[in-house]
Scaffold this motif. Structure first.
Motif, mmCIF file in Angstrom:
data_model
loop_
_atom_site.group_PDB
_atom_site.id
_atom_site.type_symbol
_atom_site.label_atom_id
_atom_site.label_comp_id
_atom_site.label_asym_id
_atom_site.label_seq_id
_atom_site.Cartn_x
_atom_site.Cartn_y
_atom_site.Cartn_z
ATOM 1 N N CYS A 3 -7.822 11.418 -17.113
ATOM 2 C CA CYS A 3 -7.460 12.226 -18.287
ATOM 3 C C CYS A 3 -8.664 12.355 -19.217
ATOM 4 O O CYS A 3 -9.360 11.377 -19.483
ATOM 5 N N CYS A 6 -7.530 10.106 -22.827
ATOM 6 C CA CYS A 6 -7.441 8.643 -22.777
ATOM 7 C C CYS A 6 -8.373 8.037 -21.740
ATOM 8 O O CYS A 6 -8.565 6.822 -21.708
ATOM 9 N N ARG A 10 -4.342 8.863 -14.441
ATOM 10 C CA ARG A 10 -2.904 9.128 -14.577
ATOM 11 C C ARG A 10 -2.556 10.449 -13.930
ATOM 12 O O ARG A 10 -3.437 11.290 -13.755
ATOM 13 N N CYS A 32 -3.315 13.971 -19.141
ATOM 14 C CA CYS A 32 -2.116 13.281 -18.671
ATOM 15 C C CYS A 32 -0.911 13.699 -19.519
ATOM 16 O O CYS A 32 -1.064 14.228 -20.620
ATOM 17 N N CYS A 35 -0.806 12.091 -23.175
ATOM 18 C CA CYS A 35 -1.725 12.700 -24.148
ATOM 19 C C CYS A 35 -1.288 14.130 -24.453
ATOM 20 O O CYS A 35 -1.351 14.574 -25.605
HETATM 21 ZN ZN LIG Z 1 -4.346 10.792 -21.354
#
Ligand SMILES: [Zn+2]
Length: 335
Positions: A3, A6, A10, A32, A35
């Motif tokens: 991602c 972050c 994911r 992701c 987020c």
């Molecule tokens: Zn994320």
């Protein structure tokens, strides 16, 4: 998938670079779910509900994620204040059957002294609420511990009024808006475009890290260092010198300067942002072929039509209009 916010591994989700509620048709799959939904609620929604943006969505018929298009009259609804001699509170509602706004003065009472020195309680109310006068007098007398009036007295007192017509009333409405929301959302768009155009190497870029932290922070002050980078669209010459502002279009492009890579975004003909996204062009531009990473993007928020090309191509289009057609900029964008 890693991602871009972050930086965790994911599962991906579909992220709209320009929020869907402002007609953004460009998507990326490198954000992701977590987020995407967190930033969507906190950053994108704040932009799409920001008053001038919301008013534009109402005008263009752009629905939000819930499928609802904002109404043009929303801004007028609710309580406001009459300015001047007739000061008082006004309440405005929308009548679905007539399609019209109705404003009503809310009743208020105050102590005034008459020219003859007599102190009286003066009640102001909307003429359409005249039948409420006896009720209001009764309530006022009770509140001030005065003897209740007999029906006769009340009838007489109720006729003791004057009507006043306010020509061209001025209504004042307080709205709390913060430009910080626009700033925050534009930086998010710029960060995503920088990643999209520069690639995975951007995730480790020192300026990319700063930008990412500012966008992800829940503190609106996190975008303060970028205050000088966000403008009203009209004041942003790097757009308005070349492309005529369009009420329904978003445009963006990137350029490389000595020691800097810049990404610029214009949202409708409302706002623009110009941000240095990297101070290390050498990371991304090593050969002539890498110049293809410089892009130009135009999106029609209503038709969702999108032009996403190399910036060189757009520059060529502008140059042709100047040389072959002997026209002078600004030009309409390629949509
Ligand atoms: Zn994320």
């Amino acid at each position: 998938m890693r991602c871009i916010f972050c930086l965790e591994e994911r599962p991906p989700s579909q992220e709209h670079v320009f929020p869907r509620a402002i007609g953004g048709s460009l998507t990326i799959d490198r954000v992701c779910d977590q987020c995407n939904s967190e930033l969507g609620t906190r950053v994108d929604a704040a932009l799409c509900d920001f008053l001038p943006v919301r008013a534009r969505r109402a005008k263009l018929g752009l629905a939000g994620n819930s499928g609802v298009v904002p109404k043009w009259y929303e801004i007028f609804l609710g309580d406001a204040t009459l300015v001047g001699e007739a000061a008082g509170r006004i309440q405005t509602t929308f009548d679905e059957t007539t399609g019209k706004l109705t404003s009503r003065q809310l009743h208020h009472a105050e102590n005034v002294e008459r020219p003859d020195g007599q102190k009286v309680r003066q009640i102001t109310l909307d003429p359409r609420d005249k039948d409420q006068i006896p009720k209001i007098i009764r309530r006022e007398r009770l509140r001030h511990k005065l003897r209740p009036l007999s029906d006769e007295e009340l009838k007489a007192e109720s006729k003791n009024f004057t009507e006043r017509i306010v020509q061209a009333p001025i209504i004042k409405k307080d709205l709390q808006v913060s430009f910080a929301y626009v700033q925050h959302a534009l930086l998010k768009i710029i960060y995503e475009l920088a990643f999209l155009w520069l690639g995975d190497a951007y995730l480790d870029d020192p300026l990319g890290l700063k930008l990412r932290n500012a966008v992800m922070s829940v503190d609106l002050d996190s975008t303060k260092p970028y205050e000088g980078n966000v403008f009203e669209a009209n004041n942003c010459a790097i757009f308005s010198n070349y492309w005529t502002p369009h009420e329904a279009h978003h445009i963006a492009y990137s350029s490389v300067l000595p020691g800097q890579i810049v990404v610029a975004v214009r949202l409708f003909d409302l706002y623009a942002a110009v941000v240095v996204v990297s101070e290390e062009p050498g990371r991304y531009f090593r050969s002539q072929a890498d110049m293809a990473k410089l892009k130009f993007l135009a999106i029609d928020s209503v038709s969702k039509k999108m032009v996403h090309t190399e910036f060189a191509e757009e520059r060529h289009r502008l140059a042709m209009m100047m040389t072959e057609e002997r026209r002078r900029p600004p030009f309409t964008d390629p949509l």
